[in-house]
Every structure is written in structure tokens, then in C-alpha cells.
Scaffold this motif. Structure first.
Motif, PDB file in Angstrom:
ATOM      1  N   ASP A 110      14.009  -4.593 -17.076  1.00 56.75           N
ATOM      2  CA  ASP A 110      12.717  -3.924 -17.215  1.00 56.75           C
ATOM      3  C   ASP A 110      12.309  -3.266 -15.899  1.00 56.75           C
ATOM      4  OD1 ASP A 110      12.590  -4.821 -19.782  1.00 56.75           O
ATOM      5  OD2 ASP A 110      11.322  -6.552 -19.326  1.00 56.75           O
ATOM      6  N   PRO A 111      11.578  -2.149 -15.958  1.00 56.12           N
ATOM      7  CA  PRO A 111      11.075  -1.535 -14.721  1.00 56.12           C
ATOM      8  C   PRO A 111       9.912  -2.340 -14.158  1.00 56.12           C
ATOM      9  CG  PRO A 111      10.256  -0.345 -16.631  1.00 56.12           C
ATOM     10  CD  PRO A 111      11.224  -1.372 -17.162  1.00 56.12           C
ATOM     11  N   TYR A 112       9.684  -2.197 -12.862  1.00 60.25           N
ATOM     12  CA  TYR A 112       8.518  -2.833 -12.254  1.00 60.25           C
ATOM     13  C   TYR A 112       7.251  -2.145 -12.745  1.00 60.25           C
ATOM     14  CZ  TYR A 112      11.116  -5.660  -8.869  1.00 60.25           C
ATOM     15  OH  TYR A 112      11.919  -6.592  -8.275  1.00 60.25           O
ATOM     16  N   SER A 113       6.181  -2.938 -12.865  1.00 55.41           N
ATOM     17  CA  SER A 113       4.895  -2.427 -13.322  1.00 55.41           C
ATOM     18  C   SER A 113       3.800  -2.965 -12.408  1.00 55.41           C
ATOM     19  CB  SER A 113       4.653  -2.876 -14.771  1.00 55.41           C
ATOM     20  OG  SER A 113       3.346  -2.591 -15.186  1.00 55.41           O
ATOM     21  N   LEU A 114       2.999  -2.073 -11.818  1.00 59.81           N
ATOM     22  CA  LEU A 114       1.943  -2.505 -10.906  1.00 59.81           C
ATOM     23  C   LEU A 114       0.939  -3.399 -11.626  1.00 59.81           C
ATOM     24  CD1 LEU A 114       1.103   0.711  -8.818  1.00 59.81           C
ATOM     25  CD2 LEU A 114       2.403  -1.295  -8.088  1.00 59.81           C
ATOM     26  N   SER A 115       0.535  -4.468 -10.960  1.00 61.00           N
ATOM     27  CA  SER A 115      -0.417  -5.411 -11.537  1.00 61.00           C
ATOM     28  C   SER A 115      -1.817  -5.148 -10.997  1.00 61.00           C
ATOM     29  CB  SER A 115      -0.002  -6.848 -11.207  1.00 61.00           C
ATOM     30  OG  SER A 115      -1.038  -7.756 -11.513  1.00 61.00           O
ATOM     31  N   GLU A 116      -2.753  -4.899 -11.901  1.00 60.69           N
ATOM     32  CA  GLU A 116      -4.134  -4.650 -11.483  1.00 60.69           C
ATOM     33  C   GLU A 116      -4.766  -5.898 -10.880  1.00 60.69           C
ATOM     34  OE1 GLU A 116      -8.246  -2.612 -13.226  1.00 60.69           O
ATOM     35  OE2 GLU A 116      -6.485  -2.826 -14.514  1.00 60.69           O
ATOM     36  N   LYS A 117      -4.226  -7.077 -11.198  1.00 58.01           N
ATOM     37  CA  LYS A 117      -4.751  -8.320 -10.633  1.00 58.01           C
ATOM     38  C   LYS A 117      -4.220  -8.571  -9.223  1.00 58.01           C
ATOM     39  CE  LYS A 117      -5.495 -10.807 -14.985  1.00 58.01           C
ATOM     40  NZ  LYS A 117      -5.133 -12.022 -15.772  1.00 58.01           N
ATOM     41  N   LYS A 118      -3.013  -8.089  -8.928  1.00 62.17           N
ATOM     42  CA  LYS A 118      -2.374  -8.392  -7.643  1.00 62.17           C
ATOM     43  C   LYS A 118      -2.616  -7.332  -6.569  1.00 62.17           C
ATOM     44  CE  LYS A 118       1.487 -10.969  -9.719  1.00 62.17           C
ATOM     45  NZ  LYS A 118       2.968 -11.013  -9.863  1.00 62.17           N
ATOM     46  N   VAL A 119      -2.571  -6.069  -6.956  1.00 66.01           N
ATOM     47  CA  VAL A 119      -2.608  -4.973  -5.982  1.00 66.01           C
ATOM     48  C   VAL A 119      -3.880  -4.954  -5.129  1.00 66.01           C
ATOM     49  CG1 VAL A 119      -2.770  -2.453  -5.770  1.00 66.01           C
ATOM     50  CG2 VAL A 119      -0.969  -3.476  -7.170  1.00 66.01           C
ATOM     51  N   ASP A 130       3.141   1.846 -14.766  1.00 63.65           N
ATOM     52  CA  ASP A 130       3.713   0.834 -15.656  1.00 63.65           C
ATOM     53  C   ASP A 130       5.231   0.920 -15.746  1.00 63.65           C
ATOM     54  OD1 ASP A 130       1.259  -0.301 -16.339  1.00 63.65           O
ATOM     55  OD2 ASP A 130       0.896   1.223 -17.869  1.00 63.65           O
ATOM     56  N   SER A 131       5.816   1.879 -15.033  1.00 61.86           N
ATOM     57  CA  SER A 131       7.275   2.024 -15.056  1.00 61.86           C
ATOM     58  C   SER A 131       7.726   2.661 -13.742  1.00 61.86           C
ATOM     59  CB  SER A 131       7.702   2.885 -16.255  1.00 61.86           C
ATOM     60  OG  SER A 131       9.102   2.992 -16.325  1.00 61.86           O
ATOM     61  N   LEU A 132       7.788   1.851 -12.702  1.00 62.77           N
ATOM     62  CA  LEU A 132       8.079   2.371 -11.369  1.00 62.77           C
ATOM     63  C   LEU A 132       9.567   2.699 -11.199  1.00 62.77           C
ATOM     64  CD1 LEU A 132       5.990   0.012  -9.055  1.00 62.77           C
ATOM     65  CD2 LEU A 132       5.267   2.078 -10.252  1.00 62.77           C
ATOM     66  N   PRO A 133       9.872   3.835 -10.575  1.00 57.76           N
ATOM     67  CA  PRO A 133      11.270   4.154 -10.249  1.00 57.76           C
ATOM     68  C   PRO A 133      11.662   3.418  -8.966  1.00 57.76           C
ATOM     69  CG  PRO A 133       9.854   5.952  -9.566  1.00 57.76           C
ATOM     70  CD  PRO A 133       8.959   4.917 -10.183  1.00 57.76           C
ATOM     71  N   ASP A 134      11.986   2.141  -9.077  1.00 60.52           N
ATOM     72  CA  ASP A 134      12.144   1.321  -7.880  1.00 60.52           C
ATOM     73  C   ASP A 134      13.278   1.794  -6.971  1.00 60.52           C
ATOM     74  OD1 ASP A 134      13.261   0.008 -10.392  1.00 60.52           O
ATOM     75  OD2 ASP A 134      14.401  -1.052  -8.866  1.00 60.52           O
ATOM     76  N   VAL A 138       0.838  -1.206   0.000  1.00 56.30           N
ATOM     77  CA  VAL A 138       0.000   0.000   0.000  1.00 56.30           C
ATOM     78  C   VAL A 138       0.871   1.254   0.000  1.00 56.30           C
ATOM     79  CG1 VAL A 138      -1.636   1.350   1.380  1.00 56.30           C
ATOM     80  CG2 VAL A 138      -2.016  -1.099   1.037  1.00 56.30           C
ATOM     81  N   GLN A 139       1.964   1.235   0.749  1.00 56.01           N
ATOM     82  CA  GLN A 139       2.852   2.401   0.773  1.00 56.01           C
ATOM     83  C   GLN A 139       3.517   2.626  -0.583  1.00 56.01           C
ATOM     84  OE1 GLN A 139       5.254   3.670   3.951  1.00 56.01           O
ATOM     85  NE2 GLN A 139       4.284   2.372   5.492  1.00 56.01           N
ATOM     86  N   ILE A 140       3.873   1.544  -1.254  1.00 61.45           N
ATOM     87  CA  ILE A 140       4.432   1.675  -2.607  1.00 61.45           C
ATOM     88  C   ILE A 140       3.411   2.339  -3.529  1.00 61.45           C
ATOM     89  CG2 ILE A 140       5.135   0.372  -4.661  1.00 61.45           C
ATOM     90  CD1 ILE A 140       6.447  -1.665  -2.774  1.00 61.45           C
ATOM     91  N   CYS A 141       2.176   1.858  -3.466  1.00 66.14           N
ATOM     92  CA  CYS A 141       1.116   2.412  -4.324  1.00 66.14           C
ATOM     93  C   CYS A 141       0.796   3.860  -3.959  1.00 66.14           C
ATOM     94  CB  CYS A 141      -0.139   1.550  -4.221  1.00 66.14           C
ATOM     95  SG  CYS A 141       0.061  -0.122  -4.878  1.00 66.14           S
ATOM     96  N   ASN A 142       0.835   4.172  -2.668  1.00 67.46           N
ATOM     97  CA  ASN A 142       0.596   5.557  -2.246  1.00 67.46           C
ATOM     98  C   ASN A 142       1.654   6.499  -2.804  1.00 67.46           C
ATOM     99  OD1 ASN A 142      -1.680   4.856  -0.828  1.00 67.46           O
ATOM    100  ND2 ASN A 142      -0.683   4.811   1.179  1.00 67.46           N
ATOM    101  N   LEU A 143       2.902   6.035  -2.806  1.00 69.39           N
ATOM    102  CA  LEU A 143       3.979   6.852  -3.376  1.00 69.39           C
ATOM    103  C   LEU A 143       3.755   7.087  -4.867  1.00 69.39           C
ATOM    104  CD1 LEU A 143       7.170   5.365  -1.643  1.00 69.39           C
ATOM    105  CD2 LEU A 143       6.278   7.688  -1.403  1.00 69.39           C
ATOM    106  N   VAL A 144       3.291   6.045  -5.549  1.00 69.66           N
ATOM    107  CA  VAL A 144       3.018   6.170  -6.987  1.00 69.66           C
ATOM    108  C   VAL A 144       1.948   7.235  -7.230  1.00 69.66           C
ATOM    109  CG1 VAL A 144       2.119   4.966  -9.020  1.00 69.66           C
ATOM    110  CG2 VAL A 144       3.717   3.799  -7.495  1.00 69.66           C
ATOM    111  N   LYS A 145       0.915   7.240  -6.385  1.00 68.12           N
ATOM    112  CA  LYS A 145      -0.156   8.229  -6.528  1.00 68.12           C
ATOM    113  C   LYS A 145       0.332   9.634  -6.169  1.00 68.12           C
ATOM    114  CE  LYS A 145      -4.323   7.263  -5.094  1.00 68.12           C
ATOM    115  NZ  LYS A 145      -5.441   6.816  -4.219  1.00 68.12           N
TER     116      LYS A 145
END
Length: 360
Positions: free
Chosen positions: A230-239, A195-199, A181-188
Motif C-alpha cells: 500500500d502507498p503511504y498516506s498522511l495522517s491528520e492525527k499525526k502530522v 492519501d497516496s504518496l509517491p514515496d 514538514v519537508q515531506i508535507c511541503n513536497l506534497v503541497k
């Protein structure tokens, strides 16, 4: 042929190294049967190169070509910059390390999960109470009645297990969900492309709150599988599954409309929660307009006890939902159909199979 070996303190390099030699010629490599099989592999994969894989303590997965790939053991040493370098090859006997490479049965993984679950990692503030409970790899292998390298094969297949401070740990479901959730919050917040996270940036920001191994595990848990570069990409099925855990863990139950409204507001832009995301996490009761937190991880590993827990929570189960709660504790020679015939009554409605509890 699949070969695997486990080392401690190899070449004065104090770490744990697992070596796998993949697609190596077996002792019958000269036979026509082997040549035919090998030729089919090369036809299907023209760029095929025999490869050695090893996993170091910091959980890197590195591959290195083996050349003509006979029965050899790759020895490692540190160079002046601290990197691993191949030093030499040594021959070893085939019979001791020949393995089938087949995936371990569910009951073995469940047995290991029960052991590790007794001291699941919940964050540094909880570690003091587990100081005398942690088991080394050798102690785990003794409990599991298997060798260390067989045990590592199981551990590396478990998606919520990682190595922390030299011990293999199951990571608490809520703790991992909170990291996701914290990873996703940072993305927002940072308006990053999902689709291209700055990991590297994410790791740096979260490093004060989570160990590196947990952040790595969270990336793998909520992102699409990726190639190394490849960069990490959030999965709509997993998140959404992790958001469901994050929301329901404390509430335990909520009105369905309230839950879905909250999920939609919290999820990254464009992600839509569905019932599919809740399987193995929660039960939806549409008649009562309620959702109940019911994580598979909280259930008994004993088959009879698990069915009691399942049917005490919900009297009637759709087969596809029930499968998720049962298949992980199936024994080697058990099948879902046999188990259901023992513990359940079956009913069919509109081509859907449902199960209710079989009374003694």
C-alpha cells in the motif's frame, strides 16, 4: 511461544539479523490444551501460516513461511545478486531462547532513552562531537543489564529510534519534525494526493538532505500504518504534532491565535490543528492567550524532578494532559493514581479531574 535470536556475521554475511519465530508450537504441542488453543487460532485466522520474521541491517522487515514450524533456526546466505536466501535449518535448544514476548516496562524504555538521548541524532553536521560517545549493541546491553536480543525487542518498539551506520540512535525531535514538514511541503508543492504518496520520488528528492533511515522513520511517524504494497498516506492525527514542534521549538511561546493561524496556513490542505495534537508538546494557557513549548522529551526521568518541572510551568493540570507527561517513567509496580497521591492534590470541576502540586 516467542523465540528470538541475534546474529553477527552469519554465513559470511556481515550484517545484523534478528530472527523471530512467531506462533510456533511449544514443547507441549501434543497436549489437548495446546491443540484447543491452536484450533481457536486457526478458526479465527483460517489463512494462518506460521511465519519467521527477520530484520536486516537496512531495517527491512521480511516474513517467510516456516512449514511445520518446529524448533528450527533459519540460516541465511547471499545469492549472486546480493539477496538473502534460506540455506538450511538447524535445531537448537528450547530453554535458552524461550521468551514471554511481553512488552518491556516503561522504566526500561526510559532508561534506554536516557542513554541514547546523550547522543541523539541531529544531522551529519553534529556527528563529530558524538564520535567517542556512541555505544554498540553489546555495550548498550551491558548498560541495560539485559541480552542483545532483549534489547532489540525494546529498540524495535521505540518510534523515534533507528539504526544509523551500525549504531542504534534516538532521533532528535526537531530534526525528525523538520523531515516530516519537508515531506508535507513536497506534497503541497507537487500537488500529490496525501492519501497516496509517491514515496520513491520523495526519497529521491530528500536523499541529499536526510539519511534513508531518517526518511523511513519520518514516513512511519507521519503516515497511517500500511501494508507492504500500500502507498503511504498522511495522517491528520499525526502530522500537526510535528508542525507544532517545528513552529514552537525556536519561538518557545506564542499568542494562541497567531500559533493556530500559522499552523493552519502551513498544514497540508484540509488538515485542521486542534488541542489534541499538542498533548506532550505544548501547553495552552487560554486565560493569557498564550501557548508554551513544553516537550515531554526535555523533562527529567526522575519522578520528583519531573513533577517540579511540570508544576513550575503550569500550576494546574487536567488529568488527561498530566498523564502524558508521567506515564512513560512509571516503574514496574507503580500506577498513576499512586504517584498522583504522593505528589499532587486532586480537585474535580465539572466532572473533570485536575491536579495541583502537593506542598511538603
Amino acid at each position: 511461544m516467542f523465540l528470538c535470536y541475534y546474529f553477527n556475521h552469519l554465513c559470511n554475511f556481515e550484517t545484523t539479523i534478528l530472527i523471530r519465530i512467531i506462533n510456533c508450537p511449544s514443547p507441549d504441542a501434543s497436549t489437548s490444551k495446546y491443540r484447543q488453543r491452536s484450533q481457536r487460532t486457526e478458526d479465527k485466522h483460517p489463512s494462518y501460516v506460521p511465519t519467521i520474521r527477520y530484520f536486516s541491517k537496512d531495517f527491512r522487515d521480511i516474513k517467510q513461511p516456516l512449514g511445520d514450524c518446529d524448533k528450527r533456526l533459519l540460516q541465511f546466505q547471499k545469492d549472486p545478486l546480493g539477496k538473502l536466501q534460506a540455506a538450511s535449518y538447524h535445531r537448537f535448544e528450547h530453554s535458552a531462547w524461550d521468551m514471554s514476548g511481553s512488552k518491556p516496562s516503561n522504566h526500561l524504555e526510559q532508561k534506554l532513552r536516557d542513554i541514547l538521548g546523550a547522543y541523539a541524532y541531529q544531522g551529519p553536521e553534529h556527528e563529530e562531537k558524538f564520535q567517542n560517545s556512541l555505544l554498540s549493541l553489546e555495550e548498550l546491553s551491558q548498560n541495560m543489564l539485559c541480552t542483545s536480543y532483549e534489547l532489540l525487542d525494546i529498540l524495535l518498539e521505540m518510534p523515534d529510534v533507528t539504526s544509523l551506520d551500525g549504531y542504534w540512535r534516538v532521533v532528535d525531535e526537531l530534526y525528525l519534525a523538520n523531515c516530516v514538514v519537508q515531506i508535507c511541503n513536497l506534497v503541497k508543492e507537487q500537488k500529490w494526493d496525501p492519501d497516496s504518496l509517491p514515496d520513491d520520488d520523495i526519497r529521491e528528492i530528500l536523499s541529499s538532505s536526510y539519511p534513508d533511515a531518517i526518511i523511513d522513520l519520518a514516513f512511519k511517524a507521519c503516515c497511517h500504518a500500511k501494508q507492504k504494497k500500500d502507498p503511504y498516506s498522511l495522517s491528520e492525527k499525526k502530522v500537526p504534532r510535528f508542525y507544532a514542534i517545528h513552529i514552537l521549538h525556536k519561538a518557545k511561546r506564542m499568542a494562541l491565535n497567531e500559533f493556530y493561524s500559522k499552523m493552519k496556513n502551513l498544514l497540508p490542505l484540509g488538515f485542521e490543528p486542534t488541542s489534541e495534537h499538542l498533548k506532550g508538546v505544548a501547553i495552552e494557557d487560554f486565560a493569557k492567550n498564550v501557548i508554551i513549548y513544553f516537550p515531554k522529551s526535555s523533562l527529567s526521568s526522575n519522578m520528583a524532578d519531573r513533577f517540579k518541572q511540570i508544576f513550575s510551568t503550569n500550576e494546574k493540570w487536567e488529568k488527561s494532559h498530566l498523564d502524558l507527561y508521567i506515564k512513560d517513567i512509571l516503574g514496574k509496580d507503580q500506577s498513576l493514581d499512586k504517584i498522583y497521591s504522593q505528589y499532587c492534590n486532586m480537585d474535580t470541576q465539572n466532572d473533570e479531574i485536575f491536579y495541583t502540586q502537593k506542598l511538603a
